[in-house]
Write an enzyme that holds these catalytic residues in place. Structure first.
Site, mmCIF file in Angstrom:
data_model
loop_
_atom_site.group_PDB
_atom_site.id
_atom_site.type_symbol
_atom_site.label_atom_id
_atom_site.label_comp_id
_atom_site.label_asym_id
_atom_site.label_seq_id
_atom_site.Cartn_x
_atom_site.Cartn_y
_atom_site.Cartn_z
ATOM 1 N N ALA A 438 51.168 51.860 41.188
ATOM 2 C CA ALA A 438 52.575 52.171 40.985
ATOM 3 C C ALA A 438 53.086 51.512 39.725
ATOM 4 O O ALA A 438 52.722 50.384 39.409
ATOM 5 C CB ALA A 438 53.396 51.704 42.186
ATOM 6 N N CYS A 439 53.904 52.243 38.974
ATOM 7 C CA CYS A 439 54.621 51.629 37.865
ATOM 8 C C CYS A 439 55.999 52.267 37.833
ATOM 9 O O CYS A 439 56.354 53.048 38.701
ATOM 10 C CB CYS A 439 53.898 51.795 36.539
ATOM 11 S SG CYS A 439 53.753 53.482 35.968
ATOM 12 N N ASP A 440 56.783 51.915 36.828
ATOM 13 C CA ASP A 440 58.176 52.328 36.833
ATOM 14 C C ASP A 440 58.324 53.847 36.809
ATOM 15 O O ASP A 440 58.973 54.432 37.655
ATOM 16 C CB ASP A 440 58.900 51.700 35.650
ATOM 17 C CG ASP A 440 60.351 52.104 35.633
ATOM 18 O OD1 ASP A 440 61.059 51.744 36.590
ATOM 19 O OD2 ASP A 440 60.758 52.814 34.694
ATOM 20 N N ILE A 472 57.306 53.665 41.342
ATOM 21 C CA ILE A 472 57.674 52.788 42.455
ATOM 22 C C ILE A 472 58.734 53.451 43.329
ATOM 23 O O ILE A 472 58.706 53.365 44.553
ATOM 24 C CB ILE A 472 58.168 51.425 41.918
ATOM 25 C CG1 ILE A 472 56.967 50.674 41.342
ATOM 26 C CG2 ILE A 472 58.812 50.606 43.025
ATOM 27 C CD1 ILE A 472 57.286 49.319 40.804
#
Lengths: 526, 145
Positions: A438-440, A472
């Site tokens: 997950a990332c932004d 996220i």
């Protein structure tokens, strides 16, 4: 389809190792509990509505308390109101459709994530409409089985679909398979359960005829747990019991199935010796069962630990034997089987016997259930409470202790496996099948990290794990293991507290990838 | 390999930038020329960089916009620029800057190839020595995933 595979395929298939029969049984129990426990709330909702609004419920037309009888109860409980309107009510649709479908969905989800849940739920409708018996047994087999079949079907073309067509293929393959299974369920499955129900009814009839009443409990209690109790009640006990009552003024048969004692004993045992959510929900369930007379509430607790059937059988036998000794009985069927309804229907000369039968059956059921629960308590606690929600609760308790390493870890394992401050966890309490980076924005670093790890997972020959990337904000709680940049781990673990979280500071060649691969490998070998 | 997302014209082996900000401008410029993003994407790239560095390890940084800036993306595209002199990317040496504009996951295929190439240090060496954009594209295309 046939019913040869009476066990849901997933736990059986994952218990590969030889000599793992005990582990297999344990996993099977955990699987059942994972399928049933999340739906306890639905059972309670149904139990409350039923206890209040069916004709013999507290506000029904035949309420034990005359002042509470409410003309419009059928609008909720089903039936006809005085103005001539016929109502479906909540009770029937919930027990016939909602509860089995919820169970099938959870069972399917456990096997093959949300996709499995959807296919399992659809397929189960076929089983439900094929018969008039509440289809819990069917749901518990069909849900996981359909999901497992979906998984096998997906494997046929995994990785061979042109990019851009995945959604199309996924949706149609799920739709076609589920449609086929639903049709198969109507014709192939329902008749089997109907036959089972009829056979049980005939067997009980035969035992009653022989006068071996206490032995009847051996059939009645398992029958109840599989929600076949109505067939036994209406097919055997009510007709023969009513006949006896006309002649003798009372019948013991009304108490064989309706005695609330065994269920009460079982739930009390959970209150004292249970773990996790099963323990926490047992008191409420006991009230609904004993005072409200909705026995269905305790069935899931037996289903998640099938050995407990011994406790309720012994409890039931004790109750019947007590009534035989005291020659006590009820004047009419106690419905619902609450302690109040039982006492109201007790024949004038039978109070001692009936009350004793309830107390003794509850005691016997409590003692045996306690022994069984205590024997497995330690294991259940280690296994995250024997059910998934306990694992979640455990995580909640761990929260704040260590934000980067939390997740579904038991403390003991965390202490044993953690190699240093902030190191990657090596073992999760539940199997990891769904790894998410997950990332932004979910379009850059997480995509690259997922690619690198997917490559490593593939090279390690692990094929039961998916690695994808998300933003996220799109994490939805279905993830087993979430990998994030160290600066984002706090946010991700707030979003999904139930998952195992791993922080990395380098997406390209983090040493943690190898630890994760090692862990997944261990899991798939075991 | 022909990829709509990473065309030859979007690959430069002799980048001009010397600072992180210039490198981001250079990446943004390539994406604008490719018709992939609007001018509004650059501030989003800078904002994203301020929250968490896009340094990935192995001399690679992948500047891109925030989750909220997806409106500024017209189509999926990547830029690939190599710098002979390392750029200081939040204290890390960066030789390769891959700018990303991604919608509907169309860019993931090529991006995952880039990721796998960059996770292998020998491949990174080969990219450092590559003679021109064609060679870079060849190295990225060879990945079998």
């Amino acid at each position: 389809m046939t019913t040869e595979s009476t066990a849901p395929p997933a736990p059986a298939a994952s218990a590969k190792r030889a000599g793992g029969a005990r582990v297999g049984v344990q996993r099977f129990g955990t699987f059942l509990s994972g399928m049933i426990m999340p739906n306890i709330g639905a059972f309670i909702a149904w139990g409350l509505i039923t206890a209040m609004f069916i004709p013999t419920g507290w506000f029904g037309a035949e309420s034990p308390v005359a002042a509470w009888r409410w003309d419009y109860a059928p609008a909720l409980g089903g039936g006809e109101t005085p103005d001539g309107t016929t109502w479906t009510g909540l009770v029937g649709p919930m027990i016939t459709y909602l509860l089995p479908i919820l169970i099938a969905f959870m069972g399917g989800r456990l096997v093959y994530d949300t996709r499995g849940g959807v296919v399992g739920a659809i397929s189960t409708v076929g089983v439900i409409v094929g018969t008039t018996i509440p289809m819990f047994l069917g749901a518990m087999i069909m849900g996981p089985l359909a999901a497992w079949l979906m998984k096998q079907v997906d494997k046929l073309w995994a990785g061979k679909i042109k990019p851009g067509f995945e959604m199309l293929v996924d949706n149609f393959s799920a739709g076609i398979l589920a449609a086929a299974l639903a049709v198969a369920g109507v014709f192939g499955f329902a008749p089997v359960v109907t036959a089972l129900s009829n056979a049980l009814e005939a067997a009980v009839d035969w035992l009653v005829g022989l006068g071996l009443l206490p032995l009847v409990s051996i059939l009645v209690e398992p029958g109840k747990i599989l929600f076949l109790n109505n067939a036994i009640n209406h097919g055997v006990f009510t007709p023969i019991g009513t006949q006896q009552a006309t002649e003798a003024g009372k019948s013991i048969l009304f108490l064989v199935e309706a005695n609330p004692g065994p269920g009460l004993g079982l739930l009390l045992a959970f209150m004292v010796f249970g773990v996790g959510m099963a323990r926490a929900s047992a008191p409420g369930a006991a009230v609904i069962q004993f005072l409200g007379g909705i026995h269905e509430i305790y069935f899931p607790y037996v289903l998640m630990k099938p050995a407990l059937i011994v406790a309720v059988i012994a409890g039931g036998m004790t109750g019947v034997a007590t009534n035989v000794v005291f020659e006590s009985g009820l004047r009419a069927p106690a419905s619902p089987g609450s302690i109040f309804a039982v006492l109201i229907q007790t024949a004038n000369d039978s109070y001692l016997g009936v009350i004793l039968s309830v107390i003794l059956s509850a005691t016997v059921s409590f003692v045996i259930a306690s022994i069984i629960l205590r024997a497995s308590r330690k294991k259940d606690l280690e296994a995250g409470g024997g059910d998934l929600s306990a694992a979640v609760a455990q995580t909640e308790a761990n929260k704040g202790k260590s934000s980067s390493v939390l997740g579904g870890l038991s403390e003991a394992e965390a202490a044993a496996q953690t190699t240093g401050a902030g190191a990657v966890t090596a073992t999760a309490t539940k199997p990891v099948h769904n790894v998410v980076f997950a990332c932004d924005a979910g379009m850059g670093s997480s995509a690259m990290g997922a690619s690198v790890l997917r490559n490593k997972v593939k090279k390690a020959g692990i094929d039961d794990v998916t690695v994808v990337n998300k933003s996220i904000a799109n994490l939805d709680g279905t993830e087993d293991l979430i990998i994030t940049h160290q600066d984002l781990t706090d946010r991700a673990s707030q979003q999904v507290p139930g998952a195992v979280h791993v922080s990395v500071d380098n997406f390209m060649n983090s040493p943690k990838y190898d630890e994760v691969v090692e862990m997944l490998k261990k899991q798939s070998d075991s | 390999m022909t990829s709509q997302v990473l065309q030859l014209a979007q690959i430069r082996t002799e980048g001009e930038a010397t600072t992180k900000l210039e490198a981001m401008r250079e990446a943004h410029g390539i994406l604008v020329d490719a018709g992939a993003v609007t001018a509004a994407y650059l501030p989003a790239m800078i904002e994203r960089e301020e929250s968490v560095s896009t340094y990935m390890g192995n001399f690679l940084a992948i500047p891109h916009g925030t989750n909220e800036s997806k409106e500024a993306i017209l189509k999926s595209a990547l830029s690939f620029v190599r710098y002979a002199q390392p750029i200081d990317w939040d204290g890390n040496p960066v030789h390769f800057v891959v700018g990303i504009a991604g919608v509907e996951n169309e860019h993931l295929d090529i991006l995952s190839k880039i990721a796998i190439v960059f996770s292998d240090e020998d491949e990174v060496d080969a990219l450092l020595k590559a003679g021109g954009p064609e060679e870079v594209l060849d190295i990225l295309s060879e990945v079998n995933n």
